[in-house]
Design a protein around this motif. Structure first.
Motif, PDB file in Angstrom:
ATOM      1  N   PHE A  98       0.857  -1.178   0.000  1.00 42.19           N
ATOM      2  CA  PHE A  98       0.000   0.000   0.000  1.00 42.19           C
ATOM      3  C   PHE A  98       0.893   1.227   0.000  1.00 42.19           C
ATOM      4  CE2 PHE A  98      -4.420  -1.263   0.571  1.00 42.19           C
ATOM      5  CZ  PHE A  98      -4.271  -2.619   0.794  1.00 42.19           C
ATOM      6  N   HIS A  99       0.565   2.157  -0.874  1.00 40.39           N
ATOM      7  CA  HIS A  99       1.261   3.448  -0.905  1.00 40.39           C
ATOM      8  C   HIS A  99       0.550   4.385   0.070  1.00 40.39           C
ATOM      9  CE1 HIS A  99       3.319   2.890  -4.935  1.00 40.39           C
ATOM     10  NE2 HIS A  99       2.369   1.990  -5.048  1.00 40.39           N
ATOM     11  N   ILE A 100       1.315   5.035   0.923  1.00 41.80           N
ATOM     12  CA  ILE A 100       0.783   6.164   1.701  1.00 41.80           C
ATOM     13  C   ILE A 100       1.427   7.399   1.101  1.00 41.80           C
ATOM     14  CG2 ILE A 100       0.532   7.235   3.971  1.00 41.80           C
ATOM     15  CD1 ILE A 100       1.038   4.494   5.234  1.00 41.80           C
ATOM     16  N   ILE A 101       0.604   8.230   0.490  1.00 43.35           N
ATOM     17  CA  ILE A 101       1.127   9.398  -0.246  1.00 43.35           C
ATOM     18  C   ILE A 101       0.644  10.680   0.428  1.00 43.35           C
ATOM     19  CG2 ILE A 101       1.261  10.558  -2.496  1.00 43.35           C
ATOM     20  CD1 ILE A 101       0.648   7.859  -3.817  1.00 43.35           C
ATOM     21  N   PRO A 102       1.548  11.315   1.189  1.00 40.89           N
ATOM     22  CA  PRO A 102       1.177  12.600   1.804  1.00 40.89           C
ATOM     23  C   PRO A 102       0.823  13.624   0.734  1.00 40.89           C
ATOM     24  CG  PRO A 102       3.212  11.760   2.757  1.00 40.89           C
ATOM     25  CD  PRO A 102       2.907  10.918   1.550  1.00 40.89           C
ATOM     26  N   ARG A 103      -0.144  14.468   1.044  1.00 39.38           N
ATOM     27  CA  ARG A 103      -0.545  15.494   0.082  1.00 39.38           C
ATOM     28  C   ARG A 103      -0.240  16.888   0.625  1.00 39.38           C
ATOM     29  NH1 ARG A 103      -3.657  13.796  -4.073  1.00 39.38           N
ATOM     30  NH2 ARG A 103      -2.945  15.814  -4.854  1.00 39.38           N
ATOM     31  N   TYR A 104       0.246  17.715  -0.270  1.00 37.73           N
ATOM     32  CA  TYR A 104       0.644  19.079   0.078  1.00 37.73           C
ATOM     33  C   TYR A 104      -0.009  20.039  -0.908  1.00 37.73           C
ATOM     34  CZ  TYR A 104       4.290  16.392   2.471  1.00 37.73           C
ATOM     35  OH  TYR A 104       4.957  15.476   3.250  1.00 37.73           O
ATOM     36  N   GLU A 105      -0.132  21.299  -0.505  1.00 33.44           N
ATOM     37  CA  GLU A 105      -0.642  22.326  -1.413  1.00 33.44           C
ATOM     38  C   GLU A 105       0.160  22.309  -2.710  1.00 33.44           C
ATOM     39  OE1 GLU A 105      -3.123  24.477  -1.361  1.00 33.44           O
ATOM     40  OE2 GLU A 105      -3.764  24.106   0.703  1.00 33.44           O
ATOM     41  N   ASN A 106      -0.520  22.367  -3.842  1.00 39.51           N
ATOM     42  CA  ASN A 106       0.126  22.473  -5.159  1.00 39.51           C
ATOM     43  C   ASN A 106       1.157  21.381  -5.418  1.00 39.51           C
ATOM     44  OD1 ASN A 106      -1.287  24.939  -5.591  1.00 39.51           O
ATOM     45  ND2 ASN A 106       0.209  25.965  -4.287  1.00 39.51           N
ATOM     46  N   ASP A 107       0.873  20.146  -4.971  1.00 39.43           N
ATOM     47  CA  ASP A 107       1.847  19.062  -5.187  1.00 39.43           C
ATOM     48  C   ASP A 107       1.706  18.412  -6.565  1.00 39.43           C
ATOM     49  OD1 ASP A 107      -0.371  17.409  -4.887  1.00 39.43           O
ATOM     50  OD2 ASP A 107       0.183  16.733  -2.877  1.00 39.43           O
ATOM     51  N   ASN A 108       0.689  18.823  -7.309  1.00 36.99           N
ATOM     52  CA  ASN A 108       0.550  18.397  -8.701  1.00 36.99           C
ATOM     53  C   ASN A 108       0.320  16.890  -8.869  1.00 36.99           C
ATOM     54  OD1 ASN A 108       0.249  19.579 -11.169  1.00 36.99           O
ATOM     55  ND2 ASN A 108       2.364  19.160 -11.827  1.00 36.99           N
ATOM     56  N   ILE A 109      -0.278  16.248  -7.873  1.00 34.83           N
ATOM     57  CA  ILE A 109      -0.632  14.830  -7.963  1.00 34.83           C
ATOM     58  C   ILE A 109      -2.119  14.765  -8.315  1.00 34.83           C
ATOM     59  CG2 ILE A 109      -0.811  12.658  -6.649  1.00 34.83           C
ATOM     60  CD1 ILE A 109       2.013  13.320  -6.567  1.00 34.83           C
ATOM     61  N   HIS A 110      -2.467  13.961  -9.320  1.00 30.44           N
ATOM     62  CA  HIS A 110      -3.872  13.862  -9.731  1.00 30.44           C
ATOM     63  C   HIS A 110      -4.312  12.406  -9.693  1.00 30.44           C
ATOM     64  CE1 HIS A 110      -3.663  18.022 -10.935  1.00 30.44           C
ATOM     65  NE2 HIS A 110      -2.522  17.740 -11.550  1.00 30.44           N
ATOM     66  N   LEU A 111      -5.014  12.023  -8.650  1.00 31.76           N
ATOM     67  CA  LEU A 111      -5.402  10.629  -8.486  1.00 31.76           C
ATOM     68  C   LEU A 111      -6.901  10.390  -8.672  1.00 31.76           C
ATOM     69  CD1 LEU A 111      -3.203   9.774  -5.376  1.00 31.76           C
ATOM     70  CD2 LEU A 111      -2.825   8.999  -7.718  1.00 31.76           C
ATOM     71  N   ALA A 112      -7.676  11.457  -8.629  1.00 32.42           N
ATOM     72  CA  ALA A 112      -9.130  11.265  -8.723  1.00 32.42           C
ATOM     73  C   ALA A 112      -9.514  10.896 -10.155  1.00 32.42           C
ATOM     74  CB  ALA A 112      -9.846  12.536  -8.304  1.00 32.42           C
ATOM     75  N   PRO A 113     -10.393   9.872 -10.322  1.00 34.59           N
ATOM     76  CA  PRO A 113     -10.842   9.520 -11.668  1.00 34.59           C
ATOM     77  C   PRO A 113     -11.711  10.633 -12.259  1.00 34.59           C
ATOM     78  CG  PRO A 113     -11.902   8.109 -10.013  1.00 34.59           C
ATOM     79  CD  PRO A 113     -10.987   9.028  -9.282  1.00 34.59           C
ATOM     80  N   ASP A 114     -11.761  10.677 -13.598  1.00 33.74           N
ATOM     81  CA  ASP A 114     -12.622  11.661 -14.267  1.00 33.74           C
ATOM     82  C   ASP A 114     -14.087  11.393 -13.907  1.00 33.74           C
ATOM     83  OD1 ASP A 114     -10.396  12.622 -15.525  1.00 33.74           O
ATOM     84  OD2 ASP A 114     -10.703  11.433 -17.355  1.00 33.74           O
ATOM     85  N   ALA A 115     -14.881  12.439 -13.840  1.00 36.18           N
ATOM     86  CA  ALA A 115     -16.319  12.272 -13.600  1.00 36.18           C
ATOM     87  C   ALA A 115     -16.995  11.811 -14.896  1.00 36.18           C
ATOM     88  CB  ALA A 115     -16.913  13.584 -13.142  1.00 36.18           C
ATOM     89  N   HIS A 116     -17.995  10.928 -14.785  1.00 36.54           N
ATOM     90  CA  HIS A 116     -18.749  10.464 -15.943  1.00 36.54           C
ATOM     91  C   HIS A 116     -20.221  10.779 -15.756  1.00 36.54           C
ATOM     92  CE1 HIS A 116     -15.104   7.915 -16.212  1.00 36.54           C
ATOM     93  NE2 HIS A 116     -15.286   8.102 -17.519  1.00 36.54           N
ATOM     94  N   GLU A 117     -20.961  10.767 -16.883  1.00 39.71           N
ATOM     95  CA  GLU A 117     -22.399  10.963 -16.811  1.00 39.71           C
ATOM     96  C   GLU A 117     -23.027   9.824 -15.999  1.00 39.71           C
ATOM     97  OE1 GLU A 117     -25.392  11.425 -20.333  1.00 39.71           O
ATOM     98  OE2 GLU A 117     -23.549  12.564 -20.736  1.00 39.71           O
ATOM     99  N   ILE A 118     -24.014  10.155 -15.195  1.00 40.92           N
ATOM    100  CA  ILE A 118     -24.652   9.121 -14.362  1.00 40.92           C
ATOM    101  C   ILE A 118     -25.583   8.277 -15.234  1.00 40.92           C
ATOM    102  CG2 ILE A 118     -26.231   8.744 -12.424  1.00 40.92           C
ATOM    103  CD1 ILE A 118     -25.119  11.475 -11.325  1.00 40.92           C
ATOM    104  N   ASP A 119     -25.425   6.940 -15.153  1.00 39.41           N
ATOM    105  CA  ASP A 119     -26.217   6.025 -15.974  1.00 39.41           C
ATOM    106  C   ASP A 119     -26.836   4.971 -15.049  1.00 39.41           C
ATOM    107  OD1 ASP A 119     -27.132   3.966 -17.584  1.00 39.41           O
ATOM    108  OD2 ASP A 119     -25.449   4.075 -18.990  1.00 39.41           O
ATOM    109  N   HIS A 120     -28.090   5.189 -14.655  1.00 39.13           N
ATOM    110  CA  HIS A 120     -28.719   4.304 -13.664  1.00 39.13           C
ATOM    111  C   HIS A 120     -28.919   2.889 -14.197  1.00 39.13           C
ATOM    112  CE1 HIS A 120     -29.250   7.192 -10.461  1.00 39.13           C
ATOM    113  NE2 HIS A 120     -29.545   8.087 -11.388  1.00 39.13           N
TER     114      HIS A 120
END
Ligand code: 5GP
Ligand code: ZN
Length: 132
Positions: A98-120
């Motif tokens: 498991f990676h533990i990745i500390p986050r800092y202001e302006n650290d330029n890490i982008h881990l969140a997936p892109d948002a998609h249209e909701i399809d029920h």
């Protein structure tokens, strides 16, 4: 023997953050951010699919404790905890970690997936595959 097993048995050095009878934590050689730490079980398992429940539950406590230590010592307000299981998911060392990745202001890490249209309909279909 795999790379991380060699680190466990001392054949390859590491910057050790924590060790007990079941787990080892050390700084990732390539620091995504300052304090980026890997937590591994000493027992070789390739990935999350192979992990037994007892080790899994102990491991979360170890991850939590190390995360809190990093929070205190490195003065963090945020962290990402990440596991890549399988090559397709980006796993390059096939000893569970498991990676533990500390986050800092302006650290330029982008881990969140892109948002998609909701399809029920798709959500219902997926859920029925999982539950049936
Ligand atoms: P993965 O991509 O499999 O999730 O992550 C493997 C991680 O292991 C990478 O972040 C990489 O930088 C780290 N790594 C690879 N070789 C070594 C090494 O010899 N020592 C340490 N400390 N980390 C390593
Ligand atoms: Zn190993």
């Amino acid at each position: 023997m795999c790379l991380f097993c060699k680190i466990i048995n001392g054949e390859i050095p590491c910057y050790k953050v924590y060790e007990d009878s079941d787990f080892l934590a050390f700084l990732d050689i390539s620091q995504a951010t300052v304090g980026h730490t890997l937590v591994i079980p000493k027992k070789h398992v390739a990935n999350i699919f192979e992990l037994d429940s007892e080790t899994a539950s102990k491991m979360l406590v170890v991850i939590k404790n190390i995360t809190n230590k990093l929070k205190e010592k490195l003065n963090l307000s945020a962290v990402n905890i990440l596991n890549n299981s399988g090559s397709l998911a980006g796993q390059t060392v096939h000893h569970l970690h498991f990676h533990i990745i500390p986050r800092y202001e302006n650290d330029n890490i982008h881990l969140a997936p892109d948002a998609h249209e909701i399809d029920h309909e798709a959500l219902k279909n997926t859920l029925s595959k999982i539950l049936n």
